[in-house]
Each structure stands twice: as C-alpha cells, then as structure tokens.
Design a protein around this motif. Structure first.
Motif, PDB file in Angstrom:
ATOM      1  N   ALA A  48       0.956  -1.159   0.026  1.00 27.02           N
ATOM      2  CA  ALA A  48       0.064   0.030   0.032  1.00 27.02           C
ATOM      3  C   ALA A  48       0.880   1.187   0.071  1.00 27.02           C
ATOM      4  CB  ALA A  48      -0.909  -0.075   1.267  1.00 27.02           C
ATOM      5  N   ARG A  49       1.533   1.601  -1.048  1.00 31.33           N
ATOM      6  CA  ARG A  49       2.371   2.489  -1.157  1.00 31.33           C
ATOM      7  C   ARG A  49       2.358   2.979  -2.575  1.00 31.33           C
ATOM      8  NH1 ARG A  49       7.338   0.510  -3.458  1.00 31.33           N
ATOM      9  NH2 ARG A  49       7.578  -1.604  -3.013  1.00 31.33           N
ATOM     10  N   ALA A  50       3.179   4.163  -3.018  1.00 30.62           N
ATOM     11  CA  ALA A  50       3.472   4.564  -4.064  1.00 30.62           C
ATOM     12  C   ALA A  50       4.382   3.834  -5.114  1.00 30.62           C
ATOM     13  CB  ALA A  50       3.718   6.077  -4.320  1.00 30.62           C
ATOM     14  N   PHE A  51       3.943   3.612  -6.478  1.00 28.09           N
ATOM     15  CA  PHE A  51       4.907   2.618  -7.166  1.00 28.09           C
ATOM     16  C   PHE A  51       5.933   3.614  -8.078  1.00 28.09           C
ATOM     17  CE2 PHE A  51       0.996   0.235  -6.263  1.00 28.09           C
ATOM     18  CZ  PHE A  51       1.608  -1.174  -6.109  1.00 28.09           C
ATOM     19  N   LEU A  56       7.020  -0.520 -11.190  1.00 23.08           N
ATOM     20  CA  LEU A  56       6.077  -0.765 -12.665  1.00 23.08           C
ATOM     21  C   LEU A  56       6.688  -1.455 -13.533  1.00 23.08           C
ATOM     22  CD1 LEU A  56       4.624   2.745 -12.881  1.00 23.08           C
ATOM     23  CD2 LEU A  56       3.663   0.861 -11.756  1.00 23.08           C
ATOM     24  N   GLU A  57       8.118  -1.431 -13.655  1.00 19.73           N
ATOM     25  CA  GLU A  57       8.851  -2.224 -14.811  1.00 19.73           C
ATOM     26  C   GLU A  57       8.683  -3.487 -14.554  1.00 19.73           C
ATOM     27  OE1 GLU A  57      10.847  -2.747 -18.275  1.00 19.73           O
ATOM     28  OE2 GLU A  57      10.437  -0.536 -17.466  1.00 19.73           O
ATOM     29  N   ARG A  58       8.896  -4.101 -13.220  1.00 18.78           N
ATOM     30  CA  ARG A  58       8.794  -5.385 -12.530  1.00 18.78           C
ATOM     31  C   ARG A  58       7.397  -6.022 -12.923  1.00 18.78           C
ATOM     32  NH1 ARG A  58      11.848  -3.227  -8.259  1.00 18.78           N
ATOM     33  NH2 ARG A  58       9.988  -3.270  -6.904  1.00 18.78           N
ATOM     34  N   ILE A  59       6.434  -5.042 -12.491  1.00 20.96           N
ATOM     35  CA  ILE A  59       4.986  -5.604 -12.634  1.00 20.96           C
ATOM     36  C   ILE A  59       4.832  -5.826 -14.485  1.00 20.96           C
ATOM     37  CG2 ILE A  59       2.553  -4.909 -12.754  1.00 20.96           C
ATOM     38  CD1 ILE A  59       3.245  -3.252 -10.292  1.00 20.96           C
ATOM     39  N   ALA A  60       5.150  -4.927 -15.441  1.00 26.07           N
ATOM     40  CA  ALA A  60       5.012  -5.260 -16.773  1.00 26.07           C
ATOM     41  C   ALA A  60       5.916  -6.292 -16.948  1.00 26.07           C
ATOM     42  CB  ALA A  60       5.581  -4.152 -17.343  1.00 26.07           C
ATOM     43  N   GLY A  61       7.144  -6.642 -16.407  1.00 28.14           N
ATOM     44  CA  GLY A  61       7.804  -7.967 -17.146  1.00 28.14           C
ATOM     45  C   GLY A  61       7.036  -9.248 -16.461  1.00 28.14           C
ATOM     46  N   ARG A  62       6.570  -9.047 -15.208  1.00 22.80           N
ATOM     47  CA  ARG A  62       5.801 -10.257 -14.631  1.00 22.80           C
ATOM     48  C   ARG A  62       4.520 -10.732 -15.326  1.00 22.80           C
ATOM     49  NH1 ARG A  62       6.012 -10.767  -8.464  1.00 22.80           N
ATOM     50  NH2 ARG A  62       5.110 -12.762  -8.873  1.00 22.80           N
ATOM     51  N   VAL A  63       3.910  -9.787 -15.873  1.00 21.81           N
ATOM     52  CA  VAL A  63       2.439  -9.617 -16.577  1.00 21.81           C
ATOM     53  C   VAL A  63       2.767 -10.098 -18.094  1.00 21.81           C
ATOM     54  CG1 VAL A  63       0.314  -8.625 -17.224  1.00 21.81           C
ATOM     55  CG2 VAL A  63       1.571  -8.425 -14.859  1.00 21.81           C
ATOM     56  N   SER A  64       3.826  -9.701 -18.697  1.00 22.50           N
ATOM     57  CA  SER A  64       3.762  -9.796 -20.168  1.00 22.50           C
ATOM     58  C   SER A  64       3.824 -11.331 -20.851  1.00 22.50           C
ATOM     59  CB  SER A  64       4.951  -9.016 -20.751  1.00 22.50           C
ATOM     60  OG  SER A  64       6.338  -9.780 -20.283  1.00 22.50           O
ATOM     61  N   GLY A  65       4.419 -12.345 -19.951  1.00 25.70           N
ATOM     62  CA  GLY A  65       4.665 -13.820 -20.535  1.00 25.70           C
ATOM     63  C   GLY A  65       5.719 -13.830 -21.602  1.00 25.70           C
ATOM     64  N   GLY A  74       0.988   3.926 -13.739  1.00 25.24           N
ATOM     65  CA  GLY A  74       0.721   4.203 -12.246  1.00 25.24           C
ATOM     66  C   GLY A  74       1.413   5.777 -11.630  1.00 25.24           C
ATOM     67  N   ASP A  75       0.740   6.622 -10.901  1.00 26.30           N
ATOM     68  CA  ASP A  75       1.117   7.707 -10.493  1.00 26.30           C
ATOM     69  C   ASP A  75       1.795   8.767 -11.747  1.00 26.30           C
ATOM     70  OD1 ASP A  75       0.551   6.960  -7.789  1.00 26.30           O
ATOM     71  OD2 ASP A  75       2.355   6.088  -7.633  1.00 26.30           O
ATOM     72  N   GLY A  76       1.200   8.481 -12.674  1.00 24.72           N
ATOM     73  CA  GLY A  76       1.405   9.488 -13.750  1.00 24.72           C
ATOM     74  C   GLY A  76       2.808   8.983 -14.622  1.00 24.72           C
ATOM     75  N   ILE A  77       3.318   7.682 -14.274  1.00 23.58           N
ATOM     76  CA  ILE A  77       4.485   7.226 -14.922  1.00 23.58           C
ATOM     77  C   ILE A  77       4.108   5.955 -15.524  1.00 23.58           C
ATOM     78  CG2 ILE A  77       6.368   8.316 -13.694  1.00 23.58           C
ATOM     79  CD1 ILE A  77       6.577   5.993 -11.940  1.00 23.58           C
ATOM     80  N   SER A 130      -5.300   0.562  -6.524  1.00 25.82           N
ATOM     81  CA  SER A 130      -3.984   0.898  -6.401  1.00 25.82           C
ATOM     82  C   SER A 130      -3.601   1.791  -7.110  1.00 25.82           C
ATOM     83  CB  SER A 130      -3.002  -0.534  -6.583  1.00 25.82           C
ATOM     84  OG  SER A 130      -3.169  -0.826  -8.181  1.00 25.82           O
ATOM     85  N   GLY A 131      -4.157   2.279  -8.192  1.00 23.42           N
ATOM     86  CA  GLY A 131      -3.883   3.437  -9.146  1.00 23.42           C
ATOM     87  C   GLY A 131      -3.031   2.943 -10.229  1.00 23.42           C
TER      88      GLY A 131
END
Length: 451
Positions: A48-51, A56-65, A74-77, A130-131
């Motif tokens: 529960a904090r700002a990303f 965000l790069e880690r999130i995109a890499g784990r979701v891409s497949g 997120g948060d304008g980036i 989470s934004g």
C-alpha cells in the motif's frame, strides 16, 4: 435446381466456417484474459504505497509472458515494452472504471489482442484501486493461422460437396427433364401433323402417367383425324363422281334447251315462260357442275397450270368481249407480258368483273399495272361495298353475303375458284372496300410464272 444446390452448399460451408471461426477467436480471447488475470493475481498482495518506475517495470515484466509485451501505468508514469499507441480510448475508459477489458487491434500488419485491468490493493478487509493499470499485448498469429486453415478446409469441403451435389442434381434433373423433352418433341411433331408421334413410357411415376395419357390422346386423335380424312375423301370423290355423271345428261339437256330457246318466240305465253325458265336453270346447273368439277381438281391436287407467254391486256380484252362486259371501264396498257395460264386468268377476271356487275353498282373499273415483279389487276365497283362481317368469308365456298339471294344469282363458288386459281399461280387475291365506297378486288400474279 443447380442454383439451389450451389446456394445451399455455399450457405452450409459459410455458416460452418463462421461458427468455427467465432468459436476459435472467442476461446483464444477467453484464454488470454484468464492467463493475464492469473499472472496479475500472482502479484498480490501489493504494498500500500506509491509505485516508482522500477516497480512498474517489474510488474510489466511479470505480466507480459513469453509471447506478449505489457505496459503498466501508475502515478503518472509508465513502464514496459508495449507500444502504448495500440491502447484505444474506449479500452482505457473501461479499465479506468475498474473492469477487465480486451480488444482486437491491428498492429504491425497483423491482428493482436490487448487486455487491460486495474491492480487492487487489499487493506482492512476491503479492496481498493492501487492506481496502477496493466495492459498486455498478445499476438493472434496462431489463431489466425488456424482460422485460415479452417477457411481453406471449408472451401475444399464446400467445393467437394458442391461437385457431388451438382453431379447428383444433374442425374436427377436428367431423369426428370429427359421425359419432359421427349414429351415436348412429341407434342411439337403432333402439332406439325405427325399423328404417329408417341412418347416412350418408363417407370410408374407421374411422368410415366402423363406420357401414357399423351399416347392415348394421340392415338384417339389419329383415329378421329383418319376418320375425318376418309370421310372428306369420300365426300370429294362423291362430288366428283356425281359431277362427272351429270355432264352427259346435262349435255343432252343443253342441246334440247338450245332448240327450245330458238322456238320460245313462237310458243304461247306460259309455254314460252316455261321454256325460258328451263333453259336458264339448265345453264345454271351446267355452270354449277363445271364449278364443282374444278373445285374437286383443286382439292385432289390435280389442277395444273398450262403456262404461256401472253399479252395480258389482250387476254383481259378478249375476256370482257366474249362475255359481253361492255359496261366496264378498262385501263389496259399495251406491252405488259407475263408467263401464266391464260385460261385461268380468264376465269379470274370473268368472276371478278361478273361479281362486280351483279352485286355492285356501275361504273365498274378494271386497271392493269405492273408493280416490281408482279402483275396487278384492280377490279372496283361503285356499290355499297362489303360489310365487315362479309370480308373474312368472301372467298369461302358457297358463301353468299345476301342469304335471300336465289340460286339464279350464283352458287357461291366463283370467287372461291378465282382465289384458288390465283394461289395456283403463286399469287394472291384480296378483297377490300374503297375509301369512296364500293368493293375493290386486287389480283397479284408473278410476271415470271408460278413462284
């Protein structure tokens, strides 16, 4: 039938292709959404904090497949290897509302699937946004290849079914149309006068029943026409025989009446009237018998032309002079020569002029002319003309426009014989009314003889 077969085969193949294609696409979309959702769920719990950009790069890499690419906002980036231009405003609005959305887009010359959703943060037993929004771009290459293969198979199967259907339809149509064509041909032959035309009967279906009925009707028609032909031949032969048998006694009666005619002036009143009446009726009967004999020649086909090169004007003058038609105004230019039967031309002119003098009114005119390769003779009178109901029958045998006329005014065969003589020459004889009143008969004969 062939068109129906083609439409049916195309409709079946097309419907099968469309349903299979939709099923493949829908299944691929569902699998992509489920896979993306599973990958996103593996990210939980989220802090529960700002990303920052690294998160965000880690999130995109784990979701891409393996096959796709992703981008996280997120948060304008944003971070990730996905091209953000493929994300439509409609899809972003749907994801911003907290829903899972997907859309097919054209990218790099192919069809791709974009799946988007929000990341949720759980706190104190509740879930909130989470934004962060995640979008995954997956290729549809394998599915497109399957759809293309399906289309090729649909075309192949549809073509094979179409050829089979056309073959079966051709065999079925041949079995139906062949009897119909035979029936049509037999009906045409029957209409042309071939009363022996029949249709082969095959099987026991409705067409066989129609063919059997046609054959029965044709046999009955052949029988009745044969009977009528025989009766007509008997009637013609009877008329010919009677006419020939009457010629001998008529010749004797004519000789006697000639003697009586020479003595009528010396006979007392009633006896003189009786002698003149016998003489007139004998002449009428002789003329009738001669006309009947001539008619039987036309009917039996034995009437023939004795063609000769003649001066037409001289033939017509001789005809008018021999019959005493002095009240006729004749326009007969010299030098009109034709190859025809002078005796039959004499009969035609005599009948036309005699008919005009008896049933029309003076003056009677006869005009000889040449039109192209035809000889034309017009005979007109100044009488009341011919009524509309008389014109179609004026050349019919034994037809009399005035039913009250007696026998002494003619038998009704004169114009019929004139018409037959014109036809024998290959010409025509027509009747009409002049605009100024009176009947007009027009004879056309070929100058060079019979056509």
């Amino acid at each position: 039938m062939g068109l129906l077969t083609i439409v049916t085969a195309a409709a079946v193949a097309g419907a099968g292709y469309v349903r299979a294609r939709d099923a493949i696409v829908q299944r691929a979309q569902d699998n992509a959404v489920i896979e993306t959702t599973n990958r996103v769920e593996q990210l939980y719990p989220l802090p529960a904090r700002a990303f920052d950009h690294a998160a965000l790069e880690r999130i995109a890499g784990r979701v891409s497949g393996r096959e796709g690419s992703a981008i996280a906002y997120g948060d304008g980036i944003s971070a990730g290897g996905m091209d953000p231009s493929v994300i439509t405003g409609e899809l972003r609005s749907l994801v911003s509302a907290g829903r899972v959305g997907w859309q097919r887009v054209s990218y790099a010359g192919a069809v791709w699937l974009v799946v988007g959703m929000q990341l949720r943060v759980s706190a104190d037993g509740s879930s909130r946004s989470s934004g962060v929004e995640v979008y995954v771009l997956r290729p549809f290459t394998s599915e497109i290849e399957v759809v293309d293969e399906l289309a090729r198979n649909a075309w192949l199967i549809g073509s094979a079914v179409l050829l089979l259907a056309l073959g079966l339809g051709f065999l079925a149509a041949r079995g139906v149309l062949r009897p119909v064509r035979e029936l049509q041909l037999a009906a045409w032959k029957l209409g042309q006068g071939d009363l022996t035309a029949r249709v082969p009967v095959r099987g026991r279906d409705e067409l066989a029943s129609v063919a059997s009925t046609f054959n029965t009707t044709a046999s009955s028609l052949e029988h009745h026409v044969g009977e009528l032909t025989r009766m007509e031949a008997d009637a013609r032969r009877f008329v010919a025989d009677v006419s020939h048998e009457l010629r001998t006694p008529l010749a004797a009666m004519t000789a006697v009446t000639d003697v009586l005619d020479a003595e009528t002036a010396s006979l007392p009143g009633v006896a003189g009237q009786a002698a003149r009446l016998v003489n007139r009726e004998t002449l009428n009967l002789t003329r009738l018998v001669n006309d009947l004999i001539e008619v039987t020649r036309f009917d039996s086909g034995t009437a023939a032309l004795a063609l000769d090169d003649v001066d037409v004007a001289e033939v017509v003058r001789t005809c008018l002079r021999m019959r005493g038609f002095s009240d006729v105004t004749a326009t007969l230019p010299d030098g009109v020569r034709a190859r025809l039967d002078p005796r039959r031309l004499d009969v035609i002119v005599a009948n036309l002029v005699g008919n005009a003098l008896r049933h029309g009114a003076p003056p009677v005119s006869l005009v000889l002319s040449v039109a192209g390769s035809s000889l034309v003779i017009h005979v007109a009178d100044s009488g009341p003309g011919l009524s509309e109901e008389v014109l179609p029958h004026v050349f019919a045998r034994f037809y009399k426009a005035d039913s009250a006329r007696g026998r002494s005014e003619g038998s009704g065969l004169g114009l019929a014989i004139a018409w037959e003589n014109a036809r024998l020459h290959g010409g025509t004889l027509t009747a009409a009314n002049r605009p100024g009143g009176g009947a007009l008969f027009t004879l056309r004969l070929p100058l060079g003889g019979e056509e």
